[in-house]
Design a protein around this motif. Structure first.
Motif, PDB file in Angstrom:
ATOM      1  N   ILE A   9       0.840  -1.204   0.000  1.00 12.92           N
ATOM      2  CA  ILE A   9       0.000   0.000   0.000  1.00 12.92           C
ATOM      3  C   ILE A   9       0.875   1.254   0.000  1.00 12.92           C
ATOM      4  CG2 ILE A   9      -1.634   1.333   1.394  1.00 12.92           C
ATOM      5  CD1 ILE A   9      -2.943  -1.341   2.152  1.00 12.92           C
ATOM      6  N   VAL A  10       1.917   1.269   0.817  1.00 13.12           N
ATOM      7  CA  VAL A  10       2.823   2.424   0.869  1.00 13.12           C
ATOM      8  C   VAL A  10       3.497   2.621  -0.483  1.00 13.12           C
ATOM      9  CG1 VAL A  10       4.969   3.301   1.904  1.00 13.12           C
ATOM     10  CG2 VAL A  10       3.185   2.327   3.369  1.00 13.12           C
ATOM     11  N   LEU A  11       3.973   1.546  -1.115  1.00 12.69           N
ATOM     12  CA  LEU A  11       4.601   1.663  -2.432  1.00 12.69           C
ATOM     13  C   LEU A  11       3.609   2.147  -3.492  1.00 12.69           C
ATOM     14  CD1 LEU A  11       6.924  -1.481  -2.515  1.00 12.69           C
ATOM     15  CD2 LEU A  11       7.589   0.922  -2.289  1.00 12.69           C
ATOM     16  N   ALA A  12       2.366   1.701  -3.399  1.00  9.86           N
ATOM     17  CA  ALA A  12       1.339   2.149  -4.339  1.00  9.86           C
ATOM     18  C   ALA A  12       1.088   3.652  -4.173  1.00  9.86           C
ATOM     19  CB  ALA A  12       0.052   1.365  -4.149  1.00  9.86           C
ATOM     20  N   PHE A  13       0.993   4.138  -2.915  1.00  8.32           N
ATOM     21  CA  PHE A  13       0.816   5.576  -2.668  1.00  8.32           C
ATOM     22  C   PHE A  13       1.998   6.383  -3.194  1.00  8.32           C
ATOM     23  CE2 PHE A  13      -2.342   4.728   0.869  1.00  8.32           C
ATOM     24  CZ  PHE A  13      -3.404   5.322   0.203  1.00  8.32           C
ATOM     25  N   VAL A  14       3.202   5.924  -2.949  1.00  8.33           N
ATOM     26  CA  VAL A  14       4.399   6.625  -3.411  1.00  8.33           C
ATOM     27  C   VAL A  14       4.427   6.663  -4.935  1.00  8.33           C
ATOM     28  CG1 VAL A  14       6.929   6.506  -3.502  1.00  8.33           C
ATOM     29  CG2 VAL A  14       5.748   6.184  -1.324  1.00  8.33           C
ATOM     30  N   ALA A  15       4.083   5.563  -5.588  1.00 10.67           N
ATOM     31  CA  ALA A  15       4.064   5.523  -7.052  1.00 10.67           C
ATOM     32  C   ALA A  15       3.006   6.484  -7.600  1.00 10.67           C
ATOM     33  CB  ALA A  15       3.803   4.101  -7.539  1.00 10.67           C
ATOM     34  N   PHE A  16       1.850   6.527  -6.955  1.00  9.06           N
ATOM     35  CA  PHE A  16       0.788   7.433  -7.386  1.00  9.06           C
ATOM     36  C   PHE A  16       1.213   8.890  -7.227  1.00  9.06           C
ATOM     37  CE2 PHE A  16      -3.093   9.882  -6.473  1.00  9.06           C
ATOM     38  CZ  PHE A  16      -3.746   9.697  -7.682  1.00  9.06           C
ATOM     39  N   ILE A  17       1.845   9.228  -6.109  1.00  8.22           N
ATOM     40  CA  ILE A  17       2.300  10.606  -5.880  1.00  8.22           C
ATOM     41  C   ILE A  17       3.353  10.995  -6.912  1.00  8.22           C
ATOM     42  CG2 ILE A  17       3.587  12.069  -4.258  1.00  8.22           C
ATOM     43  CD1 ILE A  17       2.066  10.576  -2.000  1.00  8.22           C
ATOM     44  N   ILE A  18       4.270  10.118  -7.216  1.00 11.92           N
ATOM     45  CA  ILE A  18       5.293  10.400  -8.235  1.00 11.92           C
ATOM     46  C   ILE A  18       4.633  10.592  -9.601  1.00 11.92           C
ATOM     47  CG2 ILE A  18       7.222   9.385  -9.508  1.00 11.92           C
ATOM     48  CD1 ILE A  18       8.120   8.145  -6.813  1.00 11.92           C
ATOM     49  N   PHE A  19       3.634   9.778  -9.914  1.00  6.48           N
ATOM     50  CA  PHE A  19       2.897   9.881 -11.171  1.00  6.48           C
ATOM     51  C   PHE A  19       2.228  11.255 -11.290  1.00  6.48           C
ATOM     52  CE2 PHE A  19      -1.235   9.178 -13.332  1.00  6.48           C
ATOM     53  CZ  PHE A  19      -0.768   8.801 -14.574  1.00  6.48           C
ATOM     54  N   ILE A  20       1.542  11.708 -10.243  1.00  5.04           N
ATOM     55  CA  ILE A  20       0.861  13.003 -10.257  1.00  5.04           C
ATOM     56  C   ILE A  20       1.871  14.138 -10.347  1.00  5.04           C
ATOM     57  CG2 ILE A  20      -0.581  14.589  -8.904  1.00  5.04           C
ATOM     58  CD1 ILE A  20      -2.125  12.275 -10.193  1.00  5.04           C
ATOM     59  N   LEU A  21       2.947  14.076  -9.582  1.00  2.00           N
ATOM     60  CA  LEU A  21       3.967  15.121  -9.611  1.00  2.00           C
ATOM     61  C   LEU A  21       4.612  15.234 -10.993  1.00  2.00           C
ATOM     62  CD1 LEU A  21       5.686  14.770  -6.128  1.00  2.00           C
ATOM     63  CD2 LEU A  21       4.223  16.614  -6.934  1.00  2.00           C
ATOM     64  N   TYR A  22       4.784  14.117 -11.663  1.00  2.00           N
ATOM     65  CA  TYR A  22       5.338  14.143 -13.010  1.00  2.00           C
ATOM     66  C   TYR A  22       4.466  15.004 -13.933  1.00  2.00           C
ATOM     67  CZ  TYR A  22       6.294  12.591 -17.760  1.00  2.00           C
ATOM     68  OH  TYR A  22       6.547  12.562 -19.107  1.00  2.00           O
ATOM     69  N   PHE A  23       3.147  14.821 -13.884  1.00  2.89           N
ATOM     70  CA  PHE A  23       2.248  15.593 -14.739  1.00  2.89           C
ATOM     71  C   PHE A  23       2.167  17.056 -14.321  1.00  2.89           C
ATOM     72  CE2 PHE A  23       0.727  11.390 -16.029  1.00  2.89           C
ATOM     73  CZ  PHE A  23       0.805  11.562 -17.396  1.00  2.89           C
ATOM     74  N   VAL A  24       2.277  17.345 -13.040  1.00  6.58           N
ATOM     75  CA  VAL A  24       2.285  18.743 -12.578  1.00  6.58           C
ATOM     76  C   VAL A  24       3.524  19.450 -13.123  1.00  6.58           C
ATOM     77  CG1 VAL A  24       2.516  20.215 -10.542  1.00  6.58           C
ATOM     78  CG2 VAL A  24       0.878  18.327 -10.531  1.00  6.58           C
ATOM     79  N   VAL A  25       4.683  18.823 -12.967  1.00  2.00           N
ATOM     80  CA  VAL A  25       5.922  19.419 -13.475  1.00  2.00           C
ATOM     81  C   VAL A  25       5.855  19.554 -14.993  1.00  2.00           C
ATOM     82  CG1 VAL A  25       8.406  19.026 -13.765  1.00  2.00           C
ATOM     83  CG2 VAL A  25       7.332  18.672 -11.533  1.00  2.00           C
ATOM     84  N   LEU A  26       5.343  18.561 -15.679  1.00  2.00           N
ATOM     85  CA  LEU A  26       5.224  18.602 -17.127  1.00  2.00           C
ATOM     86  C   LEU A  26       4.322  19.751 -17.579  1.00  2.00           C
ATOM     87  CD1 LEU A  26       6.027  17.035 -19.729  1.00  2.00           C
ATOM     88  CD2 LEU A  26       3.846  15.836 -19.495  1.00  2.00           C
ATOM     89  N   SER A  27       3.221  19.985 -16.879  1.00  2.00           N
ATOM     90  CA  SER A  27       2.302  21.062 -17.276  1.00  2.00           C
ATOM     91  C   SER A  27       2.915  22.433 -17.056  1.00  2.00           C
ATOM     92  CB  SER A  27       0.975  20.943 -16.537  1.00  2.00           C
ATOM     93  OG  SER A  27       1.147  21.259 -15.173  1.00  2.00           O
ATOM     94  N   PHE A  28       3.722  22.606 -16.018  1.00  2.00           N
ATOM     95  CA  PHE A  28       4.351  23.903 -15.787  1.00  2.00           C
ATOM     96  C   PHE A  28       5.511  24.163 -16.741  1.00  2.00           C
ATOM     97  CE2 PHE A  28       2.253  23.806 -11.603  1.00  2.00           C
ATOM     98  CZ  PHE A  28       1.704  25.079 -11.633  1.00  2.00           C
ATOM     99  N   ARG A  29       6.150  23.134 -17.218  1.00  2.00           N
ATOM    100  CA  ARG A  29       7.291  23.312 -18.123  1.00  2.00           C
ATOM    101  C   ARG A  29       6.869  23.434 -19.574  1.00  2.00           C
ATOM    102  NH1 ARG A  29      12.664  20.977 -16.403  1.00  2.00           N
ATOM    103  NH2 ARG A  29      12.848  21.008 -18.653  1.00  2.00           N
ATOM    104  N   ASP A  30       5.645  23.066 -19.897  1.00  2.00           N
ATOM    105  CA  ASP A  30       5.165  23.120 -21.270  1.00  2.00           C
ATOM    106  C   ASP A  30       5.013  24.581 -21.710  1.00  2.00           C
ATOM    107  OD1 ASP A  30       4.093  22.581 -23.739  1.00  2.00           O
ATOM    108  OD2 ASP A  30       2.122  21.985 -22.977  1.00  2.00           O
ATOM    109  N   PRO A  31       5.726  25.007 -22.761  1.00  2.00           N
ATOM    110  CA  PRO A  31       5.639  26.414 -23.181  1.00  2.00           C
ATOM    111  C   PRO A  31       4.283  26.790 -23.775  1.00  2.00           C
ATOM    112  CG  PRO A  31       7.024  25.175 -24.702  1.00  2.00           C
ATOM    113  CD  PRO A  31       6.672  24.254 -23.563  1.00  2.00           C
ATOM    114  N   GLU A  32       3.503  25.822 -24.218  1.00  2.00           N
ATOM    115  CA  GLU A  32       2.203  26.130 -24.794  1.00  2.00           C
ATOM    116  C   GLU A  32       1.104  26.264 -23.740  1.00  2.00           C
ATOM    117  OE1 GLU A  32       1.083  23.643 -28.024  1.00  2.00           O
ATOM    118  OE2 GLU A  32       3.032  23.795 -28.981  1.00  2.00           O
ATOM    119  N   SER A  33       1.384  25.882 -22.507  1.00  2.00           N
ATOM    120  CA  SER A  33       0.395  26.036 -21.444  1.00  2.00           C
ATOM    121  C   SER A  33       0.299  27.500 -21.072  1.00  2.00           C
ATOM    122  CB  SER A  33       0.782  25.224 -20.209  1.00  2.00           C
ATOM    123  OG  SER A  33       0.727  23.850 -20.484  1.00  2.00           O
ATOM    124  N   ASN A  34      -0.929  27.979 -20.951  1.00  2.00           N
ATOM    125  CA  ASN A  34      -1.161  29.374 -20.618  1.00  2.00           C
ATOM    126  C   ASN A  34      -1.827  29.429 -19.253  1.00  2.00           C
ATOM    127  OD1 ASN A  34      -1.621  32.059 -20.544  1.00  2.00           O
ATOM    128  ND2 ASN A  34      -2.834  32.149 -22.426  1.00  2.00           N
TER     129      ASN A  34
END
Length: 151
Positions: A9-34
């Motif tokens: 369960i702990v590994l599943a939570f950690v994997a999920f948090i890393i997955f969400i953080l990846y998309f947050v960082v990706l959305s902020f770094r995307d130059p086309e995002s306004n």
């Protein structure tokens, strides 16, 4: 280390948090995002919201109707007969939700009861039209959303 339900369960939570953080960082770094606000002076407009309600009520109470129609020349805005065209002072704002660089304002200058927004200033798609004017010292407001196409 023994792998049990708790560890899974702990590994599943950690994997999920890393997955969400990846998309947050990706959305902020995307130059086309306004990430801009809808308008530059959002908070200023919010403070005058009651004035907008009163201006819209003034139009409603007169019983007059603004007519917005797509024509072969562009968008034709018809003002009510109750208003003398020479005494109408205000602006027509066209707001494009998908691209703020296409937004523009035009002053109301009438000799008749019609105002034409030429099709050369318009692209196909959704436009929010805001007509603000004063007539004999009384404010009026009309808002309309339309999808424009040059066909």
């Amino acid at each position: 280390m023994k792998f049990n339900w708790g560890t899974g369960i702990v590994l599943a939570f950690v994997a999920f948090i890393i997955f969400i953080l990846y998309f947050v960082v990706l959305s902020f770094r995307d130059p086309e995002s306004n990430h801009d606000l809808v308008t530059e002076d959002y908070y200023k407009q919010e403070l005058k919201y009651q004035q907008d309600i009163d201006a819209a009520r003034n139009l409603y109470e007169t019983g007059a109707r603004i007519q917005v129609a797509k024509t072969s020349e562009g968008i034709r805005i018809g003002f009510p007969e109750a208003f003398e065209p020479e005494k109408i002072i205000g602006t027509v704002s066209l707001y494009r939700p998908s691209n703020k660089q296409l937004d523009f304002k035009t002053p109301i200058q009438l000799s008749e009861r019609q105002l034409l927004i030429p099709k050369s200033r318009l692209l196909d798609g959704r436009w929010d039209i805001r007509i603000e004017w004063n007539y004999k010292g009384k404010p009026y407001l009309f808002q309309h959303k339309m999808t424009y196409s040059q066909d």
